[in-house]
Scaffold this motif. Structure first.
Motif, PDB file in Angstrom:
ATOM      1  N   GLN A  32       0.551  -1.369  -0.113  1.00  0.00           N
ATOM      2  CA  GLN A  32      -0.478  -0.623  -0.193  1.00  0.00           C
ATOM      3  C   GLN A  32       0.475   1.495   0.356  1.00  0.00           C
ATOM      4  N   GLY A  33       1.846   1.307   0.087  1.00  0.00           N
ATOM      5  CA  GLY A  33       2.799   2.629   0.371  1.00  0.00           C
ATOM      6  C   GLY A  33       2.779   2.757   2.273  1.00  0.00           C
ATOM      7  N   PRO A  34       3.681   4.211   1.874  1.00  0.00           N
ATOM      8  CA  PRO A  34       3.927   4.563   3.699  1.00  0.00           C
ATOM      9  C   PRO A  34       2.591   4.254   4.573  1.00  0.00           C
ATOM     10  N   ASP A  69       4.074  12.258   5.833  1.00  0.00           N
ATOM     11  CA  ASP A  69       2.887  11.856   5.208  1.00  0.00           C
ATOM     12  C   ASP A  69       3.508  12.591   4.624  1.00  0.00           C
ATOM     13  N   PRO A  70       3.888  11.255   2.943  1.00  0.00           N
ATOM     14  CA  PRO A  70       4.217  12.512   1.396  1.00  0.00           C
ATOM     15  C   PRO A  70       2.699  13.009   0.675  1.00  0.00           C
ATOM     16  N   ASP A  71       1.900  12.458   1.618  1.00  0.00           N
ATOM     17  CA  ASP A  71       0.463  13.262   0.877  1.00  0.00           C
ATOM     18  C   ASP A  71       0.185  14.485   1.285  1.00  0.00           C
ATOM     19  N   GLY A  72       1.490  14.974   2.527  1.00  0.00           N
ATOM     20  CA  GLY A  72       0.848  16.075   3.282  1.00  0.00           C
ATOM     21  C   GLY A  72       0.487  15.882   4.182  1.00  0.00           C
ATOM     22  N   GLY A  73      -0.387  14.801   5.082  1.00  0.00           N
ATOM     23  CA  GLY A  73      -0.470  14.534   6.388  1.00  0.00           C
ATOM     24  C   GLY A  73       0.344  15.567   7.633  1.00  0.00           C
ATOM     25  N   VAL A  74      -0.769  15.089   8.673  1.00  0.00           N
ATOM     26  CA  VAL A  74       0.046  15.573   9.731  1.00  0.00           C
ATOM     27  C   VAL A  74       0.898  14.608  10.544  1.00  0.00           C
ATOM     28  N   ALA A  75      -0.190  12.861  10.305  1.00  0.00           N
ATOM     29  CA  ALA A  75       0.536  11.968  10.914  1.00  0.00           C
ATOM     30  C   ALA A  75       1.640  11.705  10.278  1.00  0.00           C
ATOM     31  N   ARG A  76       2.956  11.546  10.748  1.00  0.00           N
ATOM     32  CA  ARG A  76       3.941  10.683   9.987  1.00  0.00           C
ATOM     33  C   ARG A  76       3.400   9.449   9.999  1.00  0.00           C
TER      34      ARG A  76
END
Length: 136
Positions: A32-34, A69-76
């Motif tokens: 699924q990816g990170p 987060d590669p999508d710019g989200g807050v959670a690592r």
């Protein structure tokens, strides 16, 4: 259960082998990816604290790393390291060798039938649980 026991008895827990939970989590991240703790907990229908303990052990073992987060989200999110990818590849090879020993003497049609039945079984379980494993 028997396949797992055969794998363990045939050296599946040899030096360098991943813990079962690490193998499962790494496989999901690879597919699924990170992923964040929350995403992993949801994917495996586990409590986040359980996944957090498993992820901490994987961090200590060096098989995953935390990344933004590669999508710019807050959670690592957790990504597989080179060491983790190599360990996952090696464990898969050991699993395959174990299955090859078990299926020795089976015809190609019998192996194909087993694969079809297991795929159907897995998809039926996913349907009941409402959680689908990503397939490439």
């Amino acid at each position: 259960m028997l396949i797992g026991r055969h794998h363990a008895m045939a050296g599946g827990r040899s030096t360098g082998a991943l813990e079962r939970s690490a193998y499962l989590l790494l496989s999901r991240i690879e597919a699924q990816g990170p992923m964040s703790i929350g995403q992993l907990a949801e994917a495996f229908q586990l409590d986040a604290s359980t996944v957090n303990r498993q992820a901490a052990a994987m961090l200590r073992a060096g098989v995953v790393e935390r990344i933004p987060d590669p999508d710019g989200g807050v959670a690592r999110k957790f990504a597989i390291t080179v060491v983790g990818g190599e360990a996952l590849t090696e464990d898969r090879r050991r699993h395959q060798e174990g299955l090859d020993r078990v299926l020795k003497g089976w015809s190609e049609a019998e192996v194909a039938g087993l694969a079809t039945a297991l795929t159907r079984l897995n998809r039926s379980i996913e349907d009941l649980q409402g959680v689908v494993w990503p397939r490439g």
